[in-house]
Design a protein around this motif. Structure first.
Motif, PDB file in Angstrom:
ATOM      1  N   LEU A   1      -8.336  -2.069   8.900  1.00 21.18           N
ATOM      2  CA  LEU A   1      -9.610  -1.725   8.814  1.00 21.18           C
ATOM      3  C   LEU A   1     -10.005   0.053   9.123  1.00 21.18           C
ATOM      4  O   LEU A   1     -10.762   0.228  10.196  1.00 21.18           O
ATOM      5  N   PRO A   2     -10.467   0.710   7.962  1.00 17.85           N
ATOM      6  CA  PRO A   2     -10.962   2.350   8.218  1.00 17.85           C
ATOM      7  C   PRO A   2     -12.710   2.491   8.354  1.00 17.85           C
ATOM      8  O   PRO A   2     -13.178   1.430   7.806  1.00 17.85           O
ATOM      9  N   LEU A   3     -12.885   2.683   9.328  1.00 17.10           N
ATOM     10  CA  LEU A   3     -13.720   3.677  10.078  1.00 17.10           C
ATOM     11  C   LEU A   3     -14.510   5.340   9.816  1.00 17.10           C
ATOM     12  O   LEU A   3     -13.170   5.806  10.535  1.00 17.10           O
ATOM     13  N   SER A   4     -15.240   5.526   9.429  1.00 24.01           N
ATOM     14  CA  SER A   4     -15.954   7.005   9.272  1.00 24.01           C
ATOM     15  C   SER A   4     -17.142   7.074  10.108  1.00 24.01           C
ATOM     16  O   SER A   4     -17.978   6.388   9.603  1.00 24.01           O
ATOM     17  N   ALA A   5     -17.712   8.799   9.596  1.00 26.80           N
ATOM     18  CA  ALA A   5     -18.346   8.504  10.167  1.00 26.80           C
ATOM     19  C   ALA A   5     -18.073  10.664  10.657  1.00 26.80           C
ATOM     20  O   ALA A   5     -18.082  10.798  10.502  1.00 26.80           O
ATOM     21  N   ARG A   6     -19.968  11.167  10.100  1.00 23.20           N
ATOM     22  CA  ARG A   6     -20.058  12.412  10.132  1.00 23.20           C
ATOM     23  C   ARG A   6     -19.824  13.011  11.882  1.00 23.20           C
ATOM     24  O   ARG A   6     -20.095  14.303  12.092  1.00 23.20           O
ATOM     25  N   THR A   7     -20.465  11.823  12.761  1.00 24.33           N
ATOM     26  CA  THR A   7     -20.367  13.468  13.910  1.00 24.33           C
ATOM     27  C   THR A   7     -19.573  11.712  15.149  1.00 24.33           C
ATOM     28  O   THR A   7     -19.489  10.523  14.761  1.00 24.33           O
ATOM     29  N   PRO A   8     -18.777  12.517  16.152  1.00 25.42           N
ATOM     30  CA  PRO A   8     -18.513  11.501  16.822  1.00 25.42           C
ATOM     31  C   PRO A   8     -18.936  10.134  17.431  1.00 25.42           C
ATOM     32  O   PRO A   8     -18.540   9.018  17.671  1.00 25.42           O
ATOM     33  N   GLU A   9     -20.275  10.282  17.446  1.00 25.83           N
ATOM     34  CA  GLU A   9     -21.963   9.565  18.489  1.00 25.83           C
ATOM     35  C   GLU A   9     -21.536   8.393  17.466  1.00 25.83           C
ATOM     36  O   GLU A   9     -21.641   6.851  17.621  1.00 25.83           O
ATOM     37  N   ALA A  10     -21.852   8.986  16.293  1.00 28.16           N
ATOM     38  CA  ALA A  10     -21.947   7.853  15.228  1.00 28.16           C
ATOM     39  C   ALA A  10     -20.705   6.350  14.900  1.00 28.16           C
ATOM     40  O   ALA A  10     -21.265   5.477  14.370  1.00 28.16           O
ATOM     41  N   LEU A  11     -19.436   7.439  15.234  1.00 31.85           N
ATOM     42  CA  LEU A  11     -18.658   6.514  14.844  1.00 31.85           C
ATOM     43  C   LEU A  11     -17.803   5.668  16.101  1.00 31.85           C
ATOM     44  O   LEU A  11     -18.119   4.921  15.724  1.00 31.85           O
ATOM     45  N   ARG A  12     -18.353   6.249  17.541  1.00 36.79           N
ATOM     46  CA  ARG A  12     -18.603   5.261  17.632  1.00 36.79           C
ATOM     47  C   ARG A  12     -19.014   3.946  17.999  1.00 36.79           C
ATOM     48  O   ARG A  12     -19.099   2.870  18.026  1.00 36.79           O
ATOM     49  N   THR A  13     -20.626   4.423  17.699  1.00 38.51           N
ATOM     50  CA  THR A  13     -21.712   3.326  17.351  1.00 38.51           C
ATOM     51  C   THR A  13     -21.014   2.420  16.220  1.00 38.51           C
ATOM     52  O   THR A  13     -21.008   1.162  16.708  1.00 38.51           O
TER      53      THR A  13
END
Length: 563
Positions: free
Chosen positions: A444-456
């Motif tokens: 299950l791959p997840l990604s985001a533009r910021t660390p905070e967004a990735l944690r969320t």
């Protein structure tokens, strides 16, 4: 699980609804919106004096006894993740909040459909309508005379903003037909798809309203902002804020591409009353009857195939009576027993979303068709005496109604002031072919533009997998791998079932969660992706499913009081 009795022979030229997104009064997303409908929630808000003053409502209007101090509102209308969409801060402040909301929810609808516009090799079109730019009127007009006007403040630029910010190269057409704008936009999108002018289309509407309306006898706005559609006490309704976006594809393409198919648009029609009405702002019976009949003919269906009509349902005594009379005229061609066709209006739950109203009604009908439940119509006690329900097949449900039919179909109407009418026929999705359960390991791959967004994002997916019933992990893995853009901050979870997936998602940041026995090659491929490589593991034979949307990191962008 919803009832999914299949249409035996899905239409070859149907349009598949492959994604949905929206923010509604009382609901930050489509799933909450549906729960609120089933729970009978009245999402129209009664404003306090302090709230009205904070919105800039003046003392003269506050003192007016005709002032309607209610409406459906959206929290954090000023919030926007400008960095995500590459909008400079100064420009974000000047942008119409309606444009910001529509751009954001267009991204969500594409994610829900499982498409990254940067990776899609076909043309993506966008079709929508917006309300008057009240942000400009009440926040910017009359401000600093030395500050130039932003040329993008007008409603014309709504779809162009979405095309630019998301990189969409198909037709970008803004539709302005008052309260029928979004449903007309959906009809326009459907026709462009059938004509092969685009391969995927976003369609919908947006409205940002403020409680600055007054009640006038015989007008469109009720004294308390509530819509009592089809009721003897109906005096109009209240105007509300909201945004709705649907992702649409040709049905044959959606089936071939393993898209989720939420429902199918079988047919539609758009017309105008012309001069056959009492006045410019008055509804026309013949025009409304003709648009419904044309949509049914386009879909090659009879009135007997329709079990529910999501009406325009403005709550005005005259408007509701004309609408039901027009429907009865069409349905008389196919005599049906009394109380065989339910009639409702989403305006009784959330108010009138103006340019977005038709799309909101369509989403309600889509969900009713999908789940086999017709939600109750609120604020209905006694029928409007000018509506002859007894000699028609229609009834207004005052509680949720289970929908039993061989094939569930609904009609959806939206009528704009000025006489532009739209009607859409929606049908439940064709049944999926049986598939064996896919065991084994998944990434299950997840990604985001910021660390905070990735944690969320990790938290939201964990909550979704914990609450979902019957969700297939191969579909989740397929959707995340093929239907999401890969940003710089990444995480991956290796798992064999939902329990392992949730545990990994809730694990510490920076880990590569992998239970004992994880194949070393799969672990290596997942670690390489987290480090910035492309996907190297074999993709599962899954299908696109709805998953939590990107967690935007919204910041306040607002023209503050300059006094």
């Amino acid at each position: 699980m919803e009832d999914r009795d299949p249409p035996a022979d899905p239409p070859a030229d149907g349009i598949a609804v492959v994604g949905m997104a929206g923010r509604f009064p009382g609901a930050p997303d489509v799933a909450t919106f549906w729960r609120n409908l089933l729970d009978g929630i009245d999402a129209v808000h009664d404003y306090t004096d302090a709230e009205l003053r904070a919105l800039g409502v003046g003392e003269r209007l506050l003192a007016d006894p005709a002032h309607v101090r209610a409406g459906g509102r959206l929290p954090d209308v000023a919030g926007f993740d400008a960095e995500f969409f590459g909008v400079p801060a100064a420009e974000a402040v000047r942008m119409d909040p309606q444009h910001r909301l529509f751009v954001e929810q267009s991204w969500v609808a594409l994610e829900d459909a499982g498409y990254d516009p940067a990776a899609h090799d076909g043309l993506i079109g966008v079709f929508a309508g917006g309300a008057v730019n009240r942000y400009f009127l009440f926040r910017q007009f009359g401000g600093d005379p030395d500050e130039p006007l932003d040329p993008g403040f007008a409603a014309d630029y709504l779809t162009a903003q979405a095309a630019y910010r998301l990189g969409l190269t198909g037709p970008a057409i803004t539709v302005q037909t008052a309260c029928s704008s979004s449903l007309v936009a959906i009809c326009t999108a459907g026709q462009h798809l059938l004509d092969y002018r685009c391969d995927l289309a976003l369609a919908g509407g947006v409205s940002v309203m403020e409680p600055r309306f007054v009640h006038r006898p015989g007008g469109l706005v009720s004294p308390d902002g509530r819509c009592r559609a089809f009721d003897a006490a109906g005096q109009g309704g209240g105007y509300s804020s909201g945004v709705v976006v649907l992702a649409l594809k040709r049905l044959e393409d959606a089936l071939a591409d393993r898209d989720q198919i939420i429902a199918v648009l079988r047919g539609w029609a758009v017309n105008n009353d012309g001069a056959l009405r009492a006045g410019f702002a008055a509804p026309g019976l013949d025009g409304q009857a003709n648009v419904v009949a044309e949509a049914l003919a386009e879909a090659e269906l009879t009135p007997a195939s329709i079990g529910y009509v999501e009406a325009h349902g403005s709550g005005t005594a005259v408007g509701d009576a004309i609408e039901v009379a027009a429907l009865a005229q069409v349905f008389a061609a196919d005599p049906l027993p009394p109380r065989s066709v339910a009639l409702g209006s989403v305006k009784t739950n959330i108010g009138n979303l103006d340019a977005a109203a038709g799309a909101a009604g369509l989403i309600k009908a889509i969900l009713a068709v999908r789940h086999g439940v017709i939600p109750a119509n609120l604020h209905y006690d006694r029928p409007n005496p000018d509506i002859d329900f007894d000699s028609s097949p229609f009834y207004v449900p005052v509680k949720n109604v289970g929908w039993q039919a061989e094939v569930r179909r609904a009609g959806v109407s939206a009528f704009g002031l000025g006489g532009t009418n739209a009607h859409v026929i929606v049908e439940q999705a064709p049944a999926e072919a049986p598939r064996p359960e896919a065991g084994g390991w998944h990434v299950l791959p997840l990604s985001a533009r910021t660390p905070e967004a990735l944690r969320t994002a990790r938290t939201l997916l964990a909550e979704h997998l914990s609450a979902a019933q019957g969700i297939r992990l191969d579909d989740v893995a397929y959707t995340l791998a093929t239907g999401r853009r890969a940003f710089g901050y990444r995480a991956a979870v290796l798992c064999r079932d939902a329990t392992e997936a949730v545990a990994g998602l809730r694990g510490p940041d920076g880990d590569l969660p992998a239970p004992a026995g994880t194949p070393e090659e799969l672990r290596r491929q997942a670690a390489a992706w987290v480090a910035g490589a492309g996907i190297g593991w074999p993709l599962p034979d899954g299908r696109t499913v709805s998953l939590p949307a990107y967690p935007f990191q919204r910041v306040r962008y607002w023209q503050e009081d300059r006094s």
